[in-house]
Write a protein that holds these residues in place. Structure first.
Motif, PDB file in Angstrom:
ATOM      1  N   GLY A 180      56.395 -29.581 -10.932  1.00 17.84           N
ATOM      2  CA  GLY A 180      57.530 -30.180 -10.235  1.00 17.84           C
ATOM      3  C   GLY A 180      58.581 -29.142  -9.888  1.00 17.84           C
ATOM      4  O   GLY A 180      58.891 -28.249 -10.682  1.00 17.84           O
ATOM      5  N   ASP A 193      48.509 -35.566  -5.464  1.00 15.77           N
ATOM      6  CA  ASP A 193      49.891 -36.062  -5.534  1.00 15.77           C
ATOM      7  C   ASP A 193      50.809 -35.232  -4.639  1.00 15.77           C
ATOM      8  O   ASP A 193      51.959 -34.961  -4.978  1.00 15.77           O
ATOM      9  N   GLY A 202      52.490 -35.699  -1.870  1.00 18.24           N
ATOM     10  CA  GLY A 202      53.776 -36.211  -1.406  1.00 18.24           C
ATOM     11  C   GLY A 202      54.859 -36.115  -2.461  1.00 18.24           C
ATOM     12  O   GLY A 202      55.990 -35.704  -2.182  1.00 18.24           O
ATOM     13  N   ARG A 203      54.525 -36.495  -3.680  1.00 18.82           N
ATOM     14  CA  ARG A 203      55.511 -36.433  -4.770  1.00 18.82           C
ATOM     15  C   ARG A 203      55.905 -34.991  -5.060  1.00 18.82           C
ATOM     16  O   ARG A 203      57.094 -34.676  -5.220  1.00 18.82           O
ATOM     17  N   LEU A 204      54.910 -34.091  -5.113  1.00 20.12           N
ATOM     18  CA  LEU A 204      55.209 -32.696  -5.413  1.00 20.12           C
ATOM     19  C   LEU A 204      56.035 -32.052  -4.305  1.00 20.12           C
ATOM     20  O   LEU A 204      56.932 -31.252  -4.573  1.00 20.12           O
ATOM     21  N   LYS A 222      58.175 -33.604  -2.296  1.00 21.22           N
ATOM     22  CA  LYS A 222      59.545 -34.117  -2.372  1.00 21.22           C
ATOM     23  C   LYS A 222      60.311 -33.480  -3.522  1.00 21.22           C
ATOM     24  O   LYS A 222      61.482 -33.103  -3.368  1.00 21.22           O
ATOM     25  N   LEU A 223      59.676 -33.331  -4.677  1.00 21.78           N
ATOM     26  CA  LEU A 223      60.344 -32.684  -5.806  1.00 21.78           C
ATOM     27  C   LEU A 223      60.715 -31.243  -5.464  1.00 21.78           C
ATOM     28  O   LEU A 223      61.794 -30.761  -5.835  1.00 21.78           O
ATOM     29  N   GLU A 279      66.401 -37.574  -2.402  1.00 18.29           N
ATOM     30  CA  GLU A 279      65.723 -38.434  -3.380  1.00 18.29           C
ATOM     31  C   GLU A 279      65.835 -39.900  -2.996  1.00 18.29           C
ATOM     32  O   GLU A 279      64.860 -40.662  -3.092  1.00 18.29           O
ATOM     33  N   SER A 313      58.162 -39.568   1.359  1.00 14.28           N
ATOM     34  CA  SER A 313      57.209 -38.464   1.281  1.00 14.28           C
ATOM     35  C   SER A 313      55.911 -38.986   0.667  1.00 14.28           C
ATOM     36  O   SER A 313      55.609 -38.734  -0.499  1.00 14.28           O
ATOM     37  N   SER A 351      52.106 -39.653  -0.509  1.00 13.33           N
ATOM     38  CA  SER A 351      50.968 -38.817  -0.891  1.00 13.33           C
ATOM     39  C   SER A 351      49.788 -39.164   0.006  1.00 13.33           C
ATOM     40  O   SER A 351      49.476 -40.340   0.210  1.00 13.33           O
TER      41      SER A 351
END
Length: 239
Positions: free
Chosen positions: A135, A186, A188-190, A192-193, A212, A217, A219
């Motif tokens: 992350g 994953d 999209g999550r990564l 965005k983080l 946030e 975003s 995945s």
């Protein structure tokens, strides 16, 4: 030569079932390699042919100019070969133009800042982002480090996305959706983080908080490999 829906066609290929120049741009794609041309642009082509809409693609080659030099003189058109029991050829019209060269970073910022842009998609490989799988962004990644040093003049993916979103928020323009198509679980999550972390370090906590809360975003990992064009795939004169 400008290629339009009225240009004489090779009957061996399927041409756009709509007038591409009558459609606006809705997607900016970073990393316009073979995968993006064979999948993202082709699916966008099919969607516009079926339902209409202003969803043409502006591509950006952040590392070289070969694709831009090949496609811009022919209005973004290219042939997609679909191989199977029967090989089919399709002329894709969804690509509007390709950004590249010395001004590519500024041109990308202008394109993703346009309110008409609703999606910024990307295929830059996992290493191209400068993110950590745990992350956040990797400040030791060369592109991330360079952009943290000059956040108002970025050239890397995270820096461009963060500044692009910052400018849209400041102008009262809704944010674009960030869509990673890279083979990264994953993704999209990564992504965005990583963008949030970069934004926090480069522009402050307020921007990170807005990203946030307001930026989508999804995945969308895609595990497909598209062969590059070779001399064997280029058109040959009919005997």
């Amino acid at each position: 030569m400008r290629l339009t829906s009225q240009t004489p066609r090779n009957q061996g290929a399927d041409w756009p079932a709509y007038d591409p120049e009558a459609r606006g741009v809705g997607i900016v794609h970073l990393g316009l390699g073979a995968f993006a041309r064979a999948h993202l642009c082709a699916y966008t082509e099919a969607a516009m042919a079926a339902e209409g809409g202003d969803w043409r693609v502006i591509g950006a080659s952040l590392r070289g100019q070969d694709v831009a030099r090949a496609l811009n003189p022919q209005d973004g058109r290219y042939s997609l070969l679909i191989k199977g029991t029967v090989t089919k050829a399709q002329v894709v019209g969804a690509l509007a133009r390709v950004l590249s060269g010395e001004t590519v970073a500024q041109d990308v910022l202008a394109a993703i800042g346009d309110p008409a842009c609703r999606i910024v998609s990307m295929t830059v490989t996992e290493k191209g982002y400068g993110l950590r799988r745990s992350g956040g962004c990797d400040p030791d990644h060369p592109a991330v480090a360079a952009d943290l040093a000059r956040p108002e003049a970025p050239s890397g993916v995270l820096g461009l996305l963060a500044l692009g979103l910052k400018r849209r928020f400041a102008a009262g323009v809704p944010p674009f959706t960030m869509l990673s198509c890279d083979n990264l679980p994953d993704n999209g999550r990564l992504l965005k983080l990583a963008v949030m972390d970069f934004a926090r370090l480069a522009h402050g906590e307020d921007l990170a908080a807005r990203i946030e809360a307001e930026v989508a975003s999804p995945s969308s990992m895609v595990d497909r490999i598209t062969p590059r064009s070779t001399e064997a795939t280029l058109p040959r004169p009919q005997p």
